[in-house]
Design a protein around this motif. Sequence first.
Motif, short mmCIF file in Angstrom:
data_model
loop_
_atom_site.label_atom_id
_atom_site.label_comp_id
_atom_site.label_asym_id
_atom_site.label_seq_id
_atom_site.Cartn_x
_atom_site.Cartn_y
_atom_site.Cartn_z
N PHE A 53 -7.65 -6.23 6.52
CA PHE A 53 -7.29 -6.17 5.10
C PHE A 53 -6.46 -4.91 4.83
CE2 PHE A 53 -11.83 -7.79 4.85
CZ PHE A 53 -11.46 -9.12 4.90
N LEU A 54 -6.80 -3.88 5.59
CA LEU A 54 -6.23 -2.57 5.31
C LEU A 54 -4.73 -2.51 5.56
CD1 LEU A 54 -6.85 0.36 4.56
CD2 LEU A 54 -7.15 0.82 6.98
N LEU A 55 -4.30 -3.14 6.65
CA LEU A 55 -2.88 -3.06 7.01
C LEU A 55 -2.00 -3.62 5.88
CD1 LEU A 55 -0.96 -2.27 9.41
CD2 LEU A 55 -1.04 -4.68 10.03
N PRO A 56 -2.26 -4.87 5.41
CA PRO A 56 -1.46 -5.38 4.28
C PRO A 56 -1.65 -4.55 3.01
CG PRO A 56 -2.62 -7.16 5.37
CD PRO A 56 -3.15 -5.89 5.94
N LEU A 57 -2.88 -4.15 2.73
CA LEU A 57 -3.11 -3.35 1.52
C LEU A 57 -2.33 -2.05 1.58
CD1 LEU A 57 -6.94 -3.76 0.78
CD2 LEU A 57 -5.02 -4.80 -0.43
N PHE A 58 -2.28 -1.46 2.77
CA PHE A 58 -1.54 -0.22 2.95
C PHE A 58 -0.05 -0.41 2.61
CE2 PHE A 58 1.04 2.52 5.76
CZ PHE A 58 0.67 3.75 5.27
N LEU A 59 0.52 -1.53 3.10
CA LEU A 59 1.94 -1.79 2.82
C LEU A 59 2.17 -2.01 1.33
CD1 LEU A 59 2.85 -4.17 5.78
CD2 LEU A 59 3.30 -1.74 5.55
N VAL A 60 1.27 -2.79 0.70
CA VAL A 60 1.43 -3.08 -0.72
C VAL A 60 1.27 -1.81 -1.55
CG1 VAL A 60 0.42 -4.31 -2.68
CG2 VAL A 60 0.69 -5.48 -0.49
N ARG B 198 4.28 0.40 -1.23
CA ARG B 198 5.38 -0.10 -2.05
C ARG B 198 5.17 0.23 -3.53
NH1 ARG B 198 9.21 -4.13 -1.10
NH2 ARG B 198 9.15 -3.48 1.06
N ILE C 268 -7.03 6.02 5.37
CA ILE C 268 -5.66 5.54 5.29
C ILE C 268 -5.11 5.55 3.86
CG2 ILE C 268 -4.16 3.56 5.73
CD1 ILE C 268 -5.15 4.99 8.23
N LEU D 194 -8.06 -9.20 -2.80
CA LEU D 194 -8.36 -8.09 -1.89
C LEU D 194 -8.65 -8.53 -0.46
CD1 LEU D 194 -10.59 -5.95 -4.27
CD2 LEU D 194 -8.36 -5.32 -3.35
N PRO E 136 -4.54 -10.52 1.55
CA PRO E 136 -4.19 -9.65 2.67
C PRO E 136 -4.28 -10.35 4.03
CG PRO E 136 -5.61 -8.48 1.16
CD PRO E 136 -5.54 -9.89 0.68
N PHE F 285 -1.26 -12.43 4.32
CA PHE F 285 -0.15 -11.50 4.52
C PHE F 285 -0.15 -10.98 5.96
CE2 PHE F 285 1.89 -7.35 2.74
CZ PHE F 285 3.11 -7.74 3.22
N LEU G 150 2.80 -11.10 8.61
CA LEU G 150 3.28 -9.88 9.27
C LEU G 150 3.30 -10.05 10.79
CD1 LEU G 150 1.33 -7.09 7.32
CD2 LEU G 150 3.79 -7.51 7.26
N PHE H 48 -1.27 2.68 12.70
CA PHE H 48 -1.18 3.85 11.83
C PHE H 48 -0.71 5.12 12.54
CE2 PHE H 48 -3.95 0.89 9.64
CZ PHE H 48 -3.29 0.83 8.41
#
Lengths: 273, 306
Positions: free
Chosen positions: A119-126, A129, A213, B42, B46, B49, B53, B273
């Motif tokens: 979940f974190l990777l997409p949330l990080f990108l959003v 932005r 992050i 949430l 994602p 997404f 990706l 990261f």
Amino acid sequence: MSGRESPLRAAALNALLGVVILILLFPFAWMIMMSLKTQVQNTAATPVWLFTPVLDNYRNVIERNNFLVFTKNSLIVALAATSIGMVLGLPAAYAIARFKQRGLSLWILVSRIIPYITFLLPLFLVFTRLGMIGSYAALIASHLIITLPLIVWITIAFFEDIPTDLEEAALVDGSSRAGAFVRIILPLVAPGMVTAGILAMIFSWNQFLFSLILGGPNTKTVPVAVFNFLSYGSQDYGAIAAAAVLITLPIILLSLTVQRYIVKGLTAGGVKG
Amino acid sequence: MSLAPTSTSARRRPSGRGFSAWLDRHLRWVFPLPAVLALFALTILPLIFNLVLSTQERSVSTALPSSFVGWGNYTAALQDPRFWNSVKLMFQFTLIAVPAQMLLGLGLALLLSRNMRASGLVRAVVLLPMISTPVAVALIWALMMDPNLGVLNYFLQTLGLGRSLWLADARLVIPALALVDIWQWTPLVSLILLAGLQTMPDEPFEAARIDGASPWQVFRFVTWPMLQPALFAALTLRLIDALKTFDIIEVMTQGGPGNASETLNVYAYHTGFEFLRVGYTAALLTLLLVTVAVVAVGVNLLRRRA
């Protein structure tokens, strides 16, 4: 489930249990001891078991490392993620319990099986932005992934325990269903709300990855601050131990109040990612 | 409420109009809706997404263009020795930690299920490892496992076993990390099994006693079969979490020494990261997710057959 035990057998089993408890507790005891020793005592070739406790390590961590600021950040995030989780989660849990919408509770599985970093990777990108990295909002939103399913899952069980007669009586008296929920049902599940709230706070407090992050210099939470403190190559063992004590203490105190429900919470929610 | 005249209550019955009546009629959907929308935004979005990706060659920086590569990231992962190494380590860690936890957890549950005076206190103590902040747990174990000054080496030496490098030894680092996991999560297994033990009816045990069964026979033929649901619940939970372990490993070793403790979760974190390879990381995460899901489903199929 209880068999008769001979005194000898009972003594042996109690001794065994004692050893297990000693092993479970030792890291905590050692952590507290280290936090109260001087650097010289902590780096002695043979462990020092007896010493005069000093509080310098705590003073160091709290004064030099903005520990109180990070504690404030952790509290803001945990309180907000828990409160929002309650507002969204309680009506949902009530509806699931009353109308047997078991299918809806399936999302718990999603948050349980999937590694948080997915979940974190997409949330990080959003959030990048949107320019939200380092904001409380981003941290709170991500912590909702932990608190909301947990609150829903725990409170379902409490709502199910309330007899439907009580609401029906309120409906006969002219109350609306929503009104009965707020005035009759919610006060009755107060213990469940406390349990869910405390567990949600604990898990949010313990959360590392999201905060690492999505947090910024001004929203750093305690676990991240302590991790950074360590990765700067700190060799100050006493201070590290003191920091560990300071993170652990609040949740130990909190958890003792909801002891009985902890397993339910750990089973339902998911502590790690 | 006693002050309200009966006429109002008649007007507010579900047949009425207005927001309140509408809410009452649709409560079953309206009440869960905010939570469902929040979790959709949430977690489900994602997740979708992330799948998108994973088909792209893409960096965190928006300066670089992203391009569609289809299965490219997945085929790259399958040819990446570091990926296979991380998968191997992930399973090594899990296969050391979880069986040990199940076995020790069962033993501890049986110890805890006896009638004791201080059972409340004992259970409170047992909770401590698993509610502790993972970062704090990692820090304190890292200090205890320090090769030079760590207290664990002092114990080993006192027992005449010689010193160990613990986390600094490429062959020992995974077992050492598994040891921390065992310390932290054996209590959860034992508490789940304890709950299972305590809901068992007394009759089968009395019958077995009357028939003169030995303690082992009672365990094997009465306790064990009735404990299956709790055992599978604990096993599923621990397998899922052990495969996903992140905090402890990242804080204690950052995947080192070298890549000796870089499990898939940790590898994905580093590519995402540190090296900012978003598309590739997304593919790694999908592969991790599929693995965890397959294991979870597998255990559940096993449960049905048992």
